[in-house]
Design a protein around this motif. Structure first.
Motif, PDB file in Angstrom:
ATOM      1  N   LYS A  18      77.616 -68.565  -2.153  1.00 13.90           N
ATOM      2  CA  LYS A  18      76.561 -67.544  -2.300  1.00 13.90           C
ATOM      3  C   LYS A  18      77.044 -66.222  -1.711  1.00 13.90           C
ATOM      4  O   LYS A  18      76.862 -65.165  -2.322  1.00 13.90           O
ATOM      5  CB  LYS A  18      75.287 -67.989  -1.557  1.00 13.90           C
ATOM      6  CG  LYS A  18      74.520 -69.111  -2.232  1.00 13.90           C
ATOM      7  CD  LYS A  18      73.352 -69.528  -1.341  1.00 13.90           C
ATOM      8  CE  LYS A  18      72.545 -70.654  -1.948  1.00 13.90           C
ATOM      9  NZ  LYS A  18      71.541 -71.188  -1.012  1.00 13.90           N
ATOM     10  N   ARG A  19      77.648 -66.288  -0.533  1.00 16.80           N
ATOM     11  CA  ARG A  19      78.155 -65.060   0.108  1.00 16.80           C
ATOM     12  C   ARG A  19      79.240 -64.418  -0.754  1.00 16.80           C
ATOM     13  O   ARG A  19      79.208 -63.215  -1.027  1.00 16.80           O
ATOM     14  CB  ARG A  19      78.746 -65.381   1.490  1.00 16.80           C
ATOM     15  CG  ARG A  19      77.728 -65.572   2.589  1.00 16.80           C
ATOM     16  CD  ARG A  19      78.410 -65.527   3.949  1.00 16.80           C
ATOM     17  NE  ARG A  19      79.492 -66.510   4.097  1.00 16.80           N
ATOM     18  CZ  ARG A  19      79.324 -67.774   4.442  1.00 16.80           C
ATOM     19  NH1 ARG A  19      78.101 -68.209   4.685  1.00 16.80           N
ATOM     20  NH2 ARG A  19      80.339 -68.593   4.549  1.00 16.80           N
ATOM     21  N   ALA A  40      79.431 -59.481  -6.629  1.00 17.12           N
ATOM     22  CA  ALA A  40      78.451 -58.763  -7.459  1.00 17.12           C
ATOM     23  C   ALA A  40      78.299 -57.319  -6.982  1.00 17.12           C
ATOM     24  O   ALA A  40      78.199 -56.398  -7.793  1.00 17.12           O
ATOM     25  CB  ALA A  40      77.101 -59.480  -7.418  1.00 17.12           C
ATOM     26  N   ARG A  75      66.959 -61.861  -0.984  1.00 17.07           N
ATOM     27  CA  ARG A  75      67.338 -62.049   0.420  1.00 17.07           C
ATOM     28  C   ARG A  75      67.094 -60.783   1.227  1.00 17.07           C
ATOM     29  O   ARG A  75      66.566 -60.824   2.332  1.00 17.07           O
ATOM     30  CB  ARG A  75      68.816 -62.452   0.517  1.00 17.07           C
ATOM     31  CG  ARG A  75      69.100 -63.841  -0.029  1.00 17.07           C
ATOM     32  CD  ARG A  75      68.303 -64.853   0.733  1.00 17.07           C
ATOM     33  NE  ARG A  75      68.041 -66.027  -0.081  1.00 17.07           N
ATOM     34  CZ  ARG A  75      68.497 -67.238   0.197  1.00 17.07           C
ATOM     35  NH1 ARG A  75      69.220 -67.433   1.255  1.00 17.07           N
ATOM     36  NH2 ARG A  75      68.193 -68.248  -0.578  1.00 17.07           N
ATOM     37  N   THR A  84      72.796 -63.080  -9.743  1.00 19.15           N
ATOM     38  CA  THR A  84      73.301 -62.944  -8.380  1.00 19.15           C
ATOM     39  C   THR A  84      72.658 -61.736  -7.693  1.00 19.15           C
ATOM     40  O   THR A  84      72.305 -61.799  -6.515  1.00 19.15           O
ATOM     41  CB  THR A  84      74.832 -62.791  -8.394  1.00 19.15           C
ATOM     42  OG1 THR A  84      75.381 -63.903  -9.092  1.00 19.15           O
ATOM     43  CG2 THR A  84      75.397 -62.756  -6.991  1.00 19.15           C
ATOM     44  N   ARG A  85      72.471 -60.662  -8.442  1.00 20.17           N
ATOM     45  CA  ARG A  85      71.838 -59.477  -7.851  1.00 20.17           C
ATOM     46  C   ARG A  85      70.371 -59.739  -7.536  1.00 20.17           C
ATOM     47  O   ARG A  85      69.857 -59.251  -6.531  1.00 20.17           O
ATOM     48  CB  ARG A  85      71.992 -58.281  -8.785  1.00 20.17           C
ATOM     49  CG  ARG A  85      73.423 -57.781  -8.762  1.00 20.17           C
ATOM     50  CD  ARG A  85      73.627 -56.534  -9.567  1.00 20.17           C
ATOM     51  NE  ARG A  85      74.969 -55.998  -9.322  1.00 20.17           N
ATOM     52  CZ  ARG A  85      75.534 -55.032 -10.016  1.00 20.17           C
ATOM     53  NH1 ARG A  85      74.871 -54.479 -11.001  1.00 20.17           N
ATOM     54  NH2 ARG A  85      76.738 -54.616  -9.717  1.00 20.17           N
ATOM     55  N   HIS A 101      73.283 -70.479  -6.444  1.00 21.09           N
ATOM     56  CA  HIS A 101      72.040 -69.826  -6.038  1.00 21.09           C
ATOM     57  C   HIS A 101      70.804 -70.697  -6.227  1.00 21.09           C
ATOM     58  O   HIS A 101      69.713 -70.339  -5.779  1.00 21.09           O
ATOM     59  CB  HIS A 101      71.884 -68.496  -6.785  1.00 21.09           C
ATOM     60  CG  HIS A 101      72.945 -67.512  -6.409  1.00 21.09           C
ATOM     61  ND1 HIS A 101      73.945 -67.116  -7.261  1.00 21.09           N
ATOM     62  CD2 HIS A 101      73.199 -66.895  -5.229  1.00 21.09           C
ATOM     63  CE1 HIS A 101      74.753 -66.280  -6.624  1.00 21.09           C
ATOM     64  NE2 HIS A 101      74.334 -66.143  -5.399  1.00 21.09           N
ATOM     65  N   ALA A 121      79.852 -64.774  -3.937  1.00 19.72           N
ATOM     66  CA  ALA A 121      79.328 -64.259  -5.205  1.00 19.72           C
ATOM     67  C   ALA A 121      78.560 -62.962  -4.982  1.00 19.72           C
ATOM     68  O   ALA A 121      78.665 -62.026  -5.784  1.00 19.72           O
ATOM     69  CB  ALA A 121      78.420 -65.305  -5.861  1.00 19.72           C
ATOM     70  N   ALA A 122      77.807 -62.904  -3.885  1.00 19.26           N
ATOM     71  CA  ALA A 122      77.039 -61.687  -3.589  1.00 19.26           C
ATOM     72  C   ALA A 122      77.979 -60.512  -3.357  1.00 19.26           C
ATOM     73  O   ALA A 122      77.754 -59.414  -3.883  1.00 19.26           O
ATOM     74  CB  ALA A 122      76.141 -61.915  -2.378  1.00 19.26           C
ATOM     75  N   ARG A 156      75.801 -61.992 -13.286  1.00 23.21           N
ATOM     76  CA  ARG A 156      75.775 -60.851 -12.366  1.00 23.21           C
ATOM     77  C   ARG A 156      74.325 -60.487 -12.027  1.00 23.21           C
ATOM     78  O   ARG A 156      73.989 -60.277 -10.861  1.00 23.21           O
ATOM     79  CB  ARG A 156      76.476 -59.653 -13.007  1.00 23.21           C
ATOM     80  CG  ARG A 156      76.353 -58.405 -12.152  1.00 23.21           C
ATOM     81  CD  ARG A 156      76.870 -57.190 -12.871  1.00 23.21           C
ATOM     82  NE  ARG A 156      78.308 -57.239 -13.032  1.00 23.21           N
ATOM     83  CZ  ARG A 156      79.032 -56.189 -13.435  1.00 23.21           C
ATOM     84  NH1 ARG A 156      78.441 -55.052 -13.714  1.00 23.21           N
ATOM     85  NH2 ARG A 156      80.329 -56.281 -13.558  1.00 23.21           N
ATOM     86  N   TRP A 212      69.209 -62.605  -6.613  1.00 28.81           N
ATOM     87  CA  TRP A 212      69.259 -63.420  -5.392  1.00 28.81           C
ATOM     88  C   TRP A 212      69.453 -62.529  -4.171  1.00 28.81           C
ATOM     89  O   TRP A 212      68.791 -62.677  -3.147  1.00 28.81           O
ATOM     90  CB  TRP A 212      70.407 -64.436  -5.502  1.00 28.81           C
ATOM     91  CG  TRP A 212      70.572 -65.302  -4.308  1.00 28.81           C
ATOM     92  CD1 TRP A 212      69.904 -66.463  -4.029  1.00 28.81           C
ATOM     93  CD2 TRP A 212      71.459 -65.081  -3.205  1.00 28.81           C
ATOM     94  NE1 TRP A 212      70.327 -66.969  -2.825  1.00 28.81           N
ATOM     95  CE2 TRP A 212      71.274 -66.139  -2.302  1.00 28.81           C
ATOM     96  CE3 TRP A 212      72.390 -64.086  -2.894  1.00 28.81           C
ATOM     97  CZ2 TRP A 212      71.987 -66.236  -1.111  1.00 28.81           C
ATOM     98  CZ3 TRP A 212      73.091 -64.178  -1.720  1.00 28.81           C
ATOM     99  CH2 TRP A 212      72.896 -65.240  -0.829  1.00 28.81           C
ATOM    100  N   LEU A 213      70.364 -61.563  -4.317  1.00 33.68           N
ATOM    101  CA  LEU A 213      70.663 -60.644  -3.221  1.00 33.68           C
ATOM    102  C   LEU A 213      69.425 -59.799  -2.892  1.00 33.68           C
ATOM    103  O   LEU A 213      69.076 -59.610  -1.721  1.00 33.68           O
ATOM    104  CB  LEU A 213      71.822 -59.746  -3.648  1.00 33.68           C
ATOM    105  CG  LEU A 213      72.692 -59.115  -2.579  1.00 33.68           C
ATOM    106  CD1 LEU A 213      73.239 -60.154  -1.628  1.00 33.68           C
ATOM    107  CD2 LEU A 213      73.849 -58.362  -3.246  1.00 33.68           C
TER     108      LEU A 213
END
Lengths: 112, 240
Positions: free
Chosen positions: B228-229, B235, A14, A7-8, B202, B231-232, A4, A10-11
């Protein structure tokens, strides 16, 4: 680090990249405009000093850099070296703090 | 039929360490790289090890590195890839070499399992059949990725796999994406947790070597972008 959190991260990278794309364009365009107009450093500072709009812009710019660069550096180091784990995460957080200090110093110098 | 011309073929011999051995093979019309390897094994050196089964691009077992690129040898014509009259054949990259041209595919398929690439049925209560209209975006996403036959070409072509041995790789992630879009599957969001993160979707740089080399023209990079989308979003919703 949990999936988690990864992934955060990565977000966040972006999202900060999207902000950076805008900030870099405004920053470069303003620089080119100011230099072409023949403004001196003192004249530029006289326009930016006391301007809360420019302060807000550069604080946003610094915040985006502080989020974006350490996450990217972490990914690069994980790919190029065998460095993993908490020591790596700690090191890139330190790098982020360094960027924040340098960035805030520059942003405040433009303002005051 | 032989047309009098010959082909100089360099073939990898050994395991991780080894050397290229040169063979001279008669050229034939419509000759495939697998034909060349088989001819060497039958006429010149019976100890040459390689793997194949169907010979028609269905089984995915004959992939090798041909002149530096991963390919199905059974569907690769010598005329298309020979540089002059020379050919270099090596085992697939990014996988342990068993012997000569045969690689150990276990790490590749272990990653399919790690990515939870198996269909997870719903509980066994009787229920209506799922209706899956062909025009839905989920069904179209499944269609785009489902034809993978697990040959390992994308895995051998992927730079990220080379850099990061934990990376699940394009094929396993593409398989996971087809299941994420399968409305009958009950394996999500556990599957998303398995495929996200630094060793999962990722890590992909979207360089598209997988798409470029896939003999089935599957765009695994797009599948990984879909993961990726997904999972985002998971999350953000706190479901990961």
């Amino acid at each position: 680090m949990s999936v988690r959190s990864e992934t955060r991260l990565w977000l966040a990278q972006r999202a900060s990249a999207a902000v950076l794309a805008l900030c870099v364009i405004v920053h470069l365009a303003t620089m080119v405009y100011a230099v072409r107009g023949g403004l001196s450093a003192a004249e530029i500072l006289s326009r930016t000093r006391g301007s809360s709009a420019w302060l807000a812009f550069y604080l946003l710019f610094v915040a985006a850099v502080v989020i974006h660069a350490p996450i990217g550096l972490r990914a690069v180091l994980r790919e190029m070296t065998t460095w993993r784990g908490r020591s790596l995460d700690f090191a890139v957080v330190l790098f982020g703090i360094l960027l924040a200090a340098l960035g805030l110093r520059a942003a405040l110098a433009v303002f005051a | 039929m032989p047309d009098g011309r010959t082909l100089e073929v360099k073939v990898w011999r050994g395991r991780e360490s080894g050397r290229f051995q040169a063979f001279t093979v008669p050229r034939r019309a419509s000759q495939t790289v697998l034909d060349v390897v088989s001819w060497i094994q039958r006429h010149l050196d019976t100890t040459l090890s390689y793997r194949f089964a169907c010979r028609v691009g269905m089984c995915g077992s004959c992939a090798m590195t041909v002149n530096g690129k991963p390919r199905w040898t059974c569907r690769t014509h010598v005329d298309k890839v020979a540089e002059g009259d020379t050919l270099t054949v090596a085992p697939l990259a990014n996988l342990p070499v068993v012997k000569d041209l045969a690689t150990d595919m276990a790490p590749f398929f272990d990653k399919w399992a790690k990515a939870q690439g198996r269909f997870v049925p719903e509980d066994d209560r009787p229920r209506e059949f799922h209706i899956v209209p062909p025009e839905t975006s989920e069904r179209r996403a499944v269609d785009a990725g489902i034809e993978c036959i697990g040959c390992g070409v994308c895995y051998a072509a992927c730079d990220i796999v080379r850099w990061n041995r934990d990376y699940l790789g394009p094929a396993a992630l593409n398989r996971a994406w087809t299941l994420v879009n399968d409305v009958r599957d009950a394996g999500n969001p556990t599957r998303l947790a398995a495929v996200a993160g630094d060793a999962g979707c990722h890590a992909c740089h979207s360089q598209e070597n997988c798409r470029e080399h896939c003999p089935k023209q599957i765009n695994a990079t797009a599948s990984i972008a879909g993961l990726k989308r997904a999972a985002a979003i998971a999350a953000l919703k706190g479901q990961l």
